[in-house]
Write a protein that holds these residues in place. Structure first.
Motif, mmCIF file in Angstrom:
data_model
loop_
_atom_site.group_PDB
_atom_site.id
_atom_site.type_symbol
_atom_site.label_atom_id
_atom_site.label_comp_id
_atom_site.label_asym_id
_atom_site.label_seq_id
_atom_site.Cartn_x
_atom_site.Cartn_y
_atom_site.Cartn_z
ATOM 1 N N GLU A 198 89.387 154.658 -35.042
ATOM 2 C CA GLU A 198 87.643 154.831 -34.230
ATOM 3 C C GLU A 198 87.016 153.869 -34.791
ATOM 4 N N LEU A 199 86.786 153.130 -33.662
ATOM 5 C CA LEU A 199 86.712 151.991 -32.938
ATOM 6 C C LEU A 199 85.339 151.847 -32.353
ATOM 7 N N THR A 200 85.272 153.323 -31.908
ATOM 8 C CA THR A 200 83.529 153.918 -31.066
ATOM 9 C C THR A 200 82.172 152.948 -31.384
ATOM 10 N N ASP A 201 82.451 153.251 -31.958
ATOM 11 C CA ASP A 201 81.135 152.019 -32.861
ATOM 12 C C ASP A 201 80.430 150.734 -33.063
ATOM 13 N N ILE A 202 82.077 150.603 -33.669
ATOM 14 C CA ILE A 202 82.403 148.954 -33.189
ATOM 15 C C ILE A 202 82.347 148.306 -32.488
ATOM 16 N N VAL A 203 82.803 148.401 -31.115
ATOM 17 C CA VAL A 203 82.813 148.306 -29.894
ATOM 18 C C VAL A 203 81.823 147.957 -29.134
ATOM 19 N N ASN A 204 80.931 149.371 -29.447
ATOM 20 C CA ASN A 204 79.693 149.479 -28.464
ATOM 21 C C ASN A 204 78.396 148.593 -29.174
ATOM 22 N N GLY A 205 79.145 148.735 -30.477
ATOM 23 C CA GLY A 205 77.689 147.688 -31.205
ATOM 24 C C GLY A 205 77.837 146.091 -30.850
ATOM 25 N N ASP A 206 77.210 145.656 -31.852
ATOM 26 C CA ASP A 206 77.501 144.351 -32.143
ATOM 27 C C ASP A 206 77.308 144.055 -33.446
ATOM 28 N N ASN A 207 78.351 142.947 -33.787
ATOM 29 C CA ASN A 207 78.346 142.324 -34.786
ATOM 30 C C ASN A 207 79.876 140.862 -35.287
ATOM 31 N N ASP A 208 79.248 140.323 -35.844
ATOM 32 C CA ASP A 208 79.867 138.858 -35.925
ATOM 33 C C ASP A 208 81.090 138.671 -35.390
ATOM 34 N N LEU A 209 81.881 139.550 -36.425
ATOM 35 C CA LEU A 209 83.333 139.805 -36.415
ATOM 36 C C LEU A 209 84.189 139.842 -35.382
ATOM 37 N N PHE A 210 83.394 140.681 -34.330
ATOM 38 C CA PHE A 210 84.306 140.951 -33.198
ATOM 39 C C PHE A 210 83.413 140.254 -32.184
ATOM 40 N N PHE A 211 82.621 139.622 -32.281
ATOM 41 C CA PHE A 211 81.629 138.973 -30.936
ATOM 42 C C PHE A 211 81.540 137.559 -31.311
ATOM 43 N N TRP A 212 80.151 137.356 -31.851
ATOM 44 C CA TRP A 212 79.734 136.119 -31.455
ATOM 45 C C TRP A 212 79.825 135.250 -32.896
ATOM 46 N N GLY A 213 80.245 135.322 -33.600
ATOM 47 C CA GLY A 213 79.955 134.599 -35.588
ATOM 48 C C GLY A 213 78.218 134.161 -35.596
ATOM 49 N N GLY A 214 78.480 132.547 -35.202
ATOM 50 C CA GLY A 214 76.937 132.381 -35.425
ATOM 51 C C GLY A 214 76.656 132.014 -34.397
ATOM 52 N N VAL A 215 76.789 131.847 -33.143
ATOM 53 C CA VAL A 215 76.960 131.691 -31.840
ATOM 54 C C VAL A 215 75.538 132.394 -30.905
ATOM 55 N N LYS A 216 74.237 133.426 -31.556
ATOM 56 C CA LYS A 216 73.560 133.827 -30.851
ATOM 57 C C LYS A 216 73.051 133.417 -31.280
ATOM 58 N N GLY A 217 72.405 132.959 -32.113
ATOM 59 C CA GLY A 217 71.764 131.932 -32.918
ATOM 60 C C GLY A 217 71.020 130.604 -32.552
ATOM 61 N N LYS A 218 72.083 129.870 -31.603
ATOM 62 C CA LYS A 218 71.884 129.176 -31.288
ATOM 63 C C LYS A 218 71.265 128.841 -29.158
ATOM 64 N N LEU A 219 71.564 129.884 -29.416
ATOM 65 C CA LEU A 219 71.186 129.984 -27.825
ATOM 66 C C LEU A 219 70.430 130.982 -27.698
ATOM 67 N N ASN A 220 69.726 131.303 -29.316
ATOM 68 C CA ASN A 220 68.303 132.032 -28.952
ATOM 69 C C ASN A 220 68.467 133.440 -28.584
ATOM 70 N N ILE A 221 69.436 134.268 -29.014
ATOM 71 C CA ILE A 221 69.467 135.535 -28.338
ATOM 72 C C ILE A 221 70.035 136.208 -29.570
ATOM 73 N N GLY A 222 69.147 137.440 -29.328
ATOM 74 C CA GLY A 222 69.121 138.762 -30.366
ATOM 75 C C GLY A 222 68.842 139.903 -29.645
ATOM 76 N N GLY A 223 68.323 141.012 -30.280
ATOM 77 C CA GLY A 223 67.313 142.373 -29.628
ATOM 78 C C GLY A 223 69.023 142.734 -29.017
ATOM 79 N N TYR A 224 69.721 143.328 -30.033
ATOM 80 C CA TYR A 224 71.044 144.087 -29.158
ATOM 81 C C TYR A 224 70.572 145.188 -28.508
ATOM 82 N N GLN A 225 70.812 145.499 -27.278
ATOM 83 C CA GLN A 225 70.191 146.457 -26.720
ATOM 84 C C GLN A 225 71.263 148.060 -26.332
ATOM 85 N N PRO A 226 71.533 148.040 -27.012
ATOM 86 C CA PRO A 226 72.906 149.248 -26.797
ATOM 87 C C PRO A 226 72.506 150.053 -25.360
#
Length: 855
Positions: A198-226
């Protein structure tokens, strides 16, 4: 265009080595999974004496029957993974054949959030790559499936050797995610075992491997809102699975400092919400990796590298693989290919045009892609690269720009005046998997301004602020070709234009037949040397696929018959390269070379001084008509001001090209089979010629830049223009780096242009009024003042912070200043101009104060 610079020796581009320890993600996933298990009833009190009894152990959660997990409500898609959506849950069904296979994860922005980037940012647009990793699914203990993130930075090939075991023991790959096995089944037809996770929580969540890598910090993005995020779809194809999600975050604005009543305050804007649409591709890498090709510094390819523990039996060696697409003949055409006949590749390189691209530019972008077909013919392939219009939804409902199987030029509505050609690479071999070329809308402003200041003197079509669609289309075509070259693996070749004799740039027949540079991968732009009387057309003004480009594609893509591995190719490739070594049009000049004046951006020809003089003649012609050619009805003078700046910047480029000759040395890389030196000094007569150019074009104030009519309409300050020019020139000439280069060249090469030669030429160009006893005007006074400030600095205690040996050149500087002071003192009585006298007295005082300081 802009691209990541590599060092002169293809500086080591280490692939991902940081282990991602996603403990928070793992804990969250485990907790949610446990909460979803049915609760057992509380145990009844034990009979007997009423003593408290331990409750029985909870049954261990494990896989359920397949039909209880993948129920009749499942919506199933078959492909790389069998994907099931059961109400609000997402399951991947993994066949045994995919366990321990190398898979590539690529995440991109499918739709960018409003206000998530600045106006000048090159990041934060739809189509941007956010992250890429190579992973493997593997079965673990306790009914777990682990996802490992792989690194290929250290390798040993012989699995039976002690070294291999040592390397493996020190390179365990990190487990980035752990998934519970929910069910399993055996396919009744194939007998293949399938595992359901089951990947429900992985896909609905926020993690570096599947999504952003280290880019979020460069764009000042944080505080994921599920609660404001959701899964859009998952689609599975034969070699890839695509996951589309919408995710919402908070974005913190950058702090700004303000001065109010003398108090410096910092204002941090309130955080905003930003919603993005992300696309994550999971792509199966080839089971049989492409045969790599070792890089060669004499041919400019981007490279993928690793540390090899086998190549050097008494140490280690970093191996570089050239980054290339996999091109092979069809099996039935292999004999034809080996006979030298042109054949079509089994799988051509196809690059689509983003459907959102303005329709009128699409044909030119496609032409820019197809222009490379002639280069691939040198490698034995016809129709090897093809530009295509993306299919409509009616033509192919499954086609997606974000699908990692598809390469594309992605149109970005951006104010950034640029374009770039990145590509995704298989880190095992350097194979290019796909490309998403970034095409920023405002690149048209960039090419307009280049073409205006470099060709308006000779091309009437360039004498306006808005070009015809036909002209702009051809400019777009040239940029498209350049960026496609990067995606094919080619680095910038800043040395290519130096192969063309300057006078050939004015030879209409020759330049229209051969082009003004041998490589479109140079930053040669347009033929600014051509003069109006030469009557040269666009064929001799525009860059094109040239001799070097054809050779580089042949080197990178032609198969070497009988070579079973990369090492076996090396002797053959070396012979190919040596065979072209005596023809300058095949020479590669690295963009990061700081000393070789042949390797420069924005330059033309084999002599920067002659080319610069021709270029300045054309700039003077443009200046005479600048008000007229920038005029637009009902507009102010912003165009005039902008293009006046462009003229100045183009002139400054010519000066910079000349300055690199002074203290420079040539670098011509060779293998031991080639005769001659690798390093040679720029000949003394060329360095002296460069100094004469600086004396005539810079030290003698370029008043032609200071048109009073233009200054009164734009408000620009003439002193700012000239002072910046003077300052930049002395930054290059009077610097510890330049002094050191001159001294070292003299030590290695003997008689060459020396530090004392430099000071003598500087004195002649900066202080000519001391010999003629004529007044010194304001611009020249500023020049002389800056000169004394720079020279005296090297005799002050502050200069001791420079981390080099100063003794030799400080002694020469001291002697030079003593001599200069004497000349000022001798000339002073004859100077009739009062301000000139004040100026010289001030300069003498500054030198006196410096010489009096004890060292």
């Amino acid at each position: 265009m802009i691209h990541l610079l590599k060092s002169k020796k293809k500086s080591i581009a280490l692939k991902k080595t940081i282990i991602r320890l996603l403990a928070f993600t793992l804990l969250t996933t485990t907790a949610v999974a446990q909460q979803r298990q049915p609760e057992s009833p509380a145990p009844a009190p034990a009979p007997g004496n009423g003593a408290a009894q331990q409750p029985p152990a909870m049954p261990k959660a494990g896989p359920k029957p397949y039909k209880d997990v993948i129920t009749a409500k499942a919506v199933t898609t078959k492909g790389l993974f069998i994907v099931h959506r059961v109400e609000d849950k997402l399951y991947f069904e993994i066949p045994d054949s995919l366990f321990n296979r190398d898979l590539l994860i690529i995440s991109r922005l499918a739709k960018a959030g409003a206000d998530m980037r600045s106006e000048t940012s090159m990041a934060g647009y739809a189509g941007d790559i956010l992250n890429q990793s190579v992973i493997r699914f593997e079965k673990g203990p306790n009914n777990k499936v682990f996802i490992r993130e792989l690194s290929f930075n250290e390798r040993s090939k012989d699995s039976a050797s002690d070294m291999y075991r040592a390397v493996m023991n020190s390179n365990i790959q990190p487990i980035s995610l752990a998934l519970d096995i929910r069910a399993a089944r055996k396919d009744s037809l194939t007998g293949v075992q399938h595992t359901v996770v089951e990947l429900t929580d992985i896909v609905n969540g926020d993690n570096d491997l599947f999504f952003w890598g280290g880019v979020k910090g460069k764009l000042n993005i944080g505080g994921y809102q599920p609660d404001k995020s959701y899964l859009v779809y998952v689609r599975s194809y034969p070699i890839n699975t695509e996951i589309r999600t919408v995710k919402t975050y908070t974005k913190q604005g950058a702090p700004a400092q303000n001065m109010f009543n003398g108090v410096l305050t910092t204002n941090t804007p309130a955080a905003k919400q930003v919603t993005v649409e992300l696309n994550t591709s999971i792509v199966m890498l080839p089971q049989i990796p492409m045969q790599p090709r070792y890089s060669d510094d004499r041919v400019g390819y981007f490279s993928t590298s690793y540390i090899d523990f086998d190549a050097n039996p008494q140490g280690v060696k970093r191996i570089f693989f050239a980054e290339r697409w996999r091109l092979t003949p069809k099996k039935e055409d292999l004999e034809k290919y080996n006979r030298g006949e042109l054949v079509e590749p089994e799988k051509p390189i196809v690059i689509y045009i983003d459907p959102e691209t303005p329709a009128k530019w699409v044909p030119y972008l496609i032409q820019g892609i197809n222009d490379w077909q002639v280069a691939f013919e040198k490698a034995g392939f016809k129709n090897a690269i093809i530009g295509k219009i993306a299919p409509t939804a009616e033509e192919d409902s499954t086609w997606s720009l974000e699908d990692a199987r598809h390469s594309a030029i992605v149109y970005k509505p951006s104010a950034v005046p640029n374009a770039s050609g990145p590509h995704i690479v298989d880190p095992r071999t350097g194979e290019v998997i796909e490309t998403h070329i970034n095409w920023y809308h405002n690149v048209m402003k960039l090419v307009h301004d280049w073409y205006f200041v470099q060709t308006a003197a000779v091309d009437t079509a360039a004498r306006k602020m808005h070009f015809s669609d036909a002209l702009m289309g051809q400019l777009i075509r040239f940029v498209s070709s350049h960026e496609v070259g990067h995606t094919l693996g080619l680095m910038h070749n800043f040395g290519s234009s130096s192969a063309t004799p300057v006078e050939k740039l004015r030879d209409k027949k020759w330049v229209e037949a051969n082009g003004h540079t041998a490589s479109i991968m140079d930053y040669a732009r347009f033929n600014y040397v051509a003069q109006p009387e030469d009557s040269i057309t666009e064929a001799g003004l525009f860059p094109r696929i040239g001799d070097y480009d054809k050779w580089a594609i042949e080197w990178g893509y032609r198969l070497v018959p009988g070579a079973k591995d990369a090492a076996a190719e090396v002797p053959v490739l070396n012979k190919w390269t040596i065979a072209h070594a005596n023809d300058k049009r095949y020479w590669f000049g690295n963009e990061s070379d700081q000393e070789d004046p042949r390797s420069q951006n924005e330059d033309l020809g084999d002599n920067a001084m002659k080319a610069g003089e021709y270029g300045i003649k054309n700039l003077k012609r443009i200046m005479a008509h600048l008000v007229e050619w920038t005029k637009e009805e009902n507009e102010g003078y912003e165009n005039l001001q902008a293009m006046h700046v462009q003229v100045y910047q183009q002139y400054s480029r010519y000066v910079g090209h000349v300055l690199k000759n002074i203290g420079g040395r040539y670098e011509t890389l060779k293998t031991v089979e080639q005769a001659g030196q690798v390093y040679e000094p720029v000949p003394a007569d060329i360095q002296a010629e460069a100094m004469r150019f600086i004396q005539q074009q810079v030290f003698a104030t370029p008043n032609w830049l200071l048109d009073k009519k233009i200054l009164t309409l734009t408000g620009s300050y003439p002193m700012d223009i000239i002072n910046t020019l003077q300052d930049n020139t002395f930054n290059r000439l009077i610097s510890s780096q330049n002094f050191t280069k001159l001294l070292n060249n003299q030590l290695v090469f003997g008689k060459t242009y020396s530090l004392t030669d430099l000071f003598a030429d500087l004195e002649k160009g900066v202080w000519g009024e001391l010999d003629t006893r004529t007044p010194v005007d304001l611009y020249r006074r500023n020049l002389q003042r800056l000169y004394v400030e720079r020279m005296t600095f090297y005799l002050t205690p502050a200069a001791a912070t420079i981390p080099i040996k100063r003794s030799e050149y400080t002694a020469i500087i001291r002697a030079h200043l003593v001599k200069l002071r004497a000349k000022m003192q001798a000339a002073l009585p004859a100077m009739q101009d009062t301000v000139t006298r004040y100026h010289l007295q001030d300069m003498i005082s500054k030198i006196d104060n410096t010489l009096a300081v004890k060292q």
